[in-house]
Design an enzyme around this catalytic site. Sequence first.
Site, PDB file in Angstrom:
ATOM      1  CG  ASP A 265      -2.156   0.861   1.027  1.00  0.00           C
ATOM      2  OD1 ASP A 265      -3.160   0.648   1.709  1.00  0.00           O
ATOM      3  OD2 ASP A 265      -2.095   1.761   0.164  1.00  0.00           O
TER       4      ASP A 265
HETATM    5  C1  GLC Z   1      -4.245   4.401  -0.184  1.00  0.00           C
HETATM    6  C2  GLC Z   1      -5.142   3.251   0.219  1.00  0.00           C
HETATM    7  C3  GLC Z   1      -5.253   2.157  -0.812  1.00  0.00           C
HETATM    8  C4  GLC Z   1      -5.126   2.770  -2.203  1.00  0.00           C
HETATM    9  C5  GLC Z   1      -3.705   3.306  -2.328  1.00  0.00           C
HETATM   10  C6  GLC Z   1      -3.466   3.990  -3.684  1.00  0.00           C
HETATM   11  O1  GLC Z   1      -3.495   4.830   0.900  1.00  0.00           O
HETATM   12  O2  GLC Z   1      -4.888   2.621   1.474  1.00  0.00           O
HETATM   13  O3  GLC Z   1      -6.507   1.503  -0.609  1.00  0.00           O
HETATM   14  O4  GLC Z   1      -5.377   1.804  -3.200  1.00  0.00           O
HETATM   15  O5  GLC Z   1      -3.362   4.200  -1.281  1.00  0.00           O
HETATM   16  O6  GLC Z   1      -4.248   5.134  -3.769  1.00  0.00           O
END
Ligand code: GLC
Length: 709
Positions: A265
């Site tokens: 993430d």
């Molecule tokens: C965010 C979220 C995740 C998302 C990623 C890209 O922090 O936790 O669900 O897909 O970053 O935006």
Amino acid sequence: MYQDQNAPLDLRVADLLGKMTLEEKIQQLNQQAFGLNLNANNQGQTLHDVAPDIGSLIFLNDDPVERNSIQRRAMEESRLGIPILFGFDTIHGMRTVYPIPLAQACSWNPALVTQAAAMAARETKLTGIDWTFSPMIDVARDPRWGRIAESYGEDPYTVSVFGVATVQGYQGVELTESSGVAACLKHFAGYGASEGGRDYRATDISAQALWETYLPPFESGVKAGAATLMSGFNDISGVPASANRYLLTEVLKKCWAHAGFVVSDWNSIEQLVAQGVAKDRKEAGLKAFEAGVEMDMVDRIYADHLQELLDEGKLSMDSINDAVARVLRVKFRLGLFERPYTPIVPVSERYLRPDDRRIAAQLAEESMVLLKNDGGVLPISPAVKSLAVIGPMVKDQENLLGCWSGNAKAEDVETLFDGLTREFGGGADLIYARGCDFDGDDDSGFAEAVAAAAHADVVVLCLGEKKSWSGENASRSTIALPGIQEKLAGCLRQVGKPLVLVLSNGRPLELRRLAPLADAILEIWQPGIAGGTPMAGILSGRVNPSGRLAISFPVVTGQIPIYVGMRSSARPNDGNYQDIPGEPLYPFGHGLSYAFFHYGRAILSQDKVGMDEKVTVQVPVTNTGSVEGQETVFWYISDPVCSISRPMKELKYFEKKSIKPGETVVFTFEIAPLRDLSYCDSTGKRLLEAGDFHVRVKDQQVSFELSGC
Ligand code: GLC
């Protein structure tokens, strides 16, 4: 060979891998963000100049021509012409935004959810995105957690069904279909158990709970062919998800044989330092890579340190080759080597097509839940000559979209007022008053609202949450609406007219004070761009509501957690709070219809079944009402005596069917013992034990014996 699309996938991967330098391999494991970053939670660099051999980009702009120009540099300037994988968060629509996932689950219509996801995949693909970071399939049982809005609710089976339905919509039957995008199961795993519902916090999950509650949706998604997964932010009983070898390798790769890859993430690798398991970025990178995270989302830690770690003998070349092979496999599966460029179609053909709007409206309609309807206040009679339409949600657009609304534009959203005007405007006057804001303490608009109510036959009060009150990093200490909204409802109640409460929110709400003030309550969730007409259609009776709750509504915040599938109290009549009832205000599965469904006697095909046999249970349901309606029948299993204490009831199947007035429809559940009666132990092993089992449907329970042979 690797450019020969007729060659076997794994030969193409091996051939390409054999041609790549170490630097080129490491670049494939590197993802950066490109474009205008509007996500306040995800600060950090966004590229404005892209290295042509980078593995992946989060594409935050919306111009496929720009995307193709970047891709052309990869195809023509990089030594081996490996296409870039463009990713984005299409969570519930790209430009044609449909209801938040929590609402979708309340439709109990997986086939419709698949249609919506396929429509979203097409819009996503035409925007230049090959990969969406969706579905979010974290089981969520704490409504204080803002990301409950993105989930399919509290029940593992329900989350599994809708997660699979969404993967199938995104990827199609075969991922190389031209309009398909790669799915990404997230956040692996257990993110929904964030302590106290506070985002980014630790989760304390036993091995039993991991296998029984949090892993089943991911196992189903992997078996459905999801191309990728995303590792979570959360620490799982001391081991962060993004450094959790048990999850990312033992379970995902060895036990489930997942052939795709895991992306971290945003910043979750570097965050291992804050979580205290790595002394610096380099060690964080080692921990994440060793655990089984193949791609680094925006940290640049793999780009900066993998070669060093390899030179120091802390990583093997085999492990790097395996990681790169997984990324290449997804790119080959997507057909990116053959079709690296996005077809350019005019915006008018790309987004908001009539068919897509229709799907969004139908899903909104089927996800709305009629929670209360005392005295048959709904549907509103055609004889009604004036409606007072009050509240901060009435003419709002932005907040009806909900969190993670892709590239939606507020001006695309049909307001509740417009929906009501179209539905009732021909025969009734609509008197509008905002009444108050979403929060704050300004009640200067109350007088106008009360006056509107006094002049109307019926009051329609539209309250709810701002979109920013749910989603990421949007946990709230109370799930009640702000006092000013409750106060407005109280003043309107005093006027004495029938009061219909319409709620638009991203989580279950505390309605202990609000519910008694309303004669009827319609939960419309955050319906996306097409909620106004479906909502109005339900109020007028043109639409018979068919939504049922996929998430329990606690009486008060302090009752959290309360959910379907809890285990029994040691003293079944005790174990509750002294000052509130023991049950939720509105339980999982609750939802009213304008039809009336009478359940006949549930009948078992036999009262004894062997472990490799099947037993069928049927229940006839008659519509004794005067209008057609859709009924969802929920089938639960209970195992009263087992080697471990099992949940009091576990949802194992559901089915939604339309029933005409006077018609009787038979609903059938075919029980397969290993699938439906077994349980997982703390190692993930499925166990099936002979003994008595109960099947529960509506208010009935029938029992049978599972014999040992
Ligand atoms: C965010 C979220 C995740 C998302 C990623 C890209 O922090 O936790 O669900 O897909 O970053 O935006």
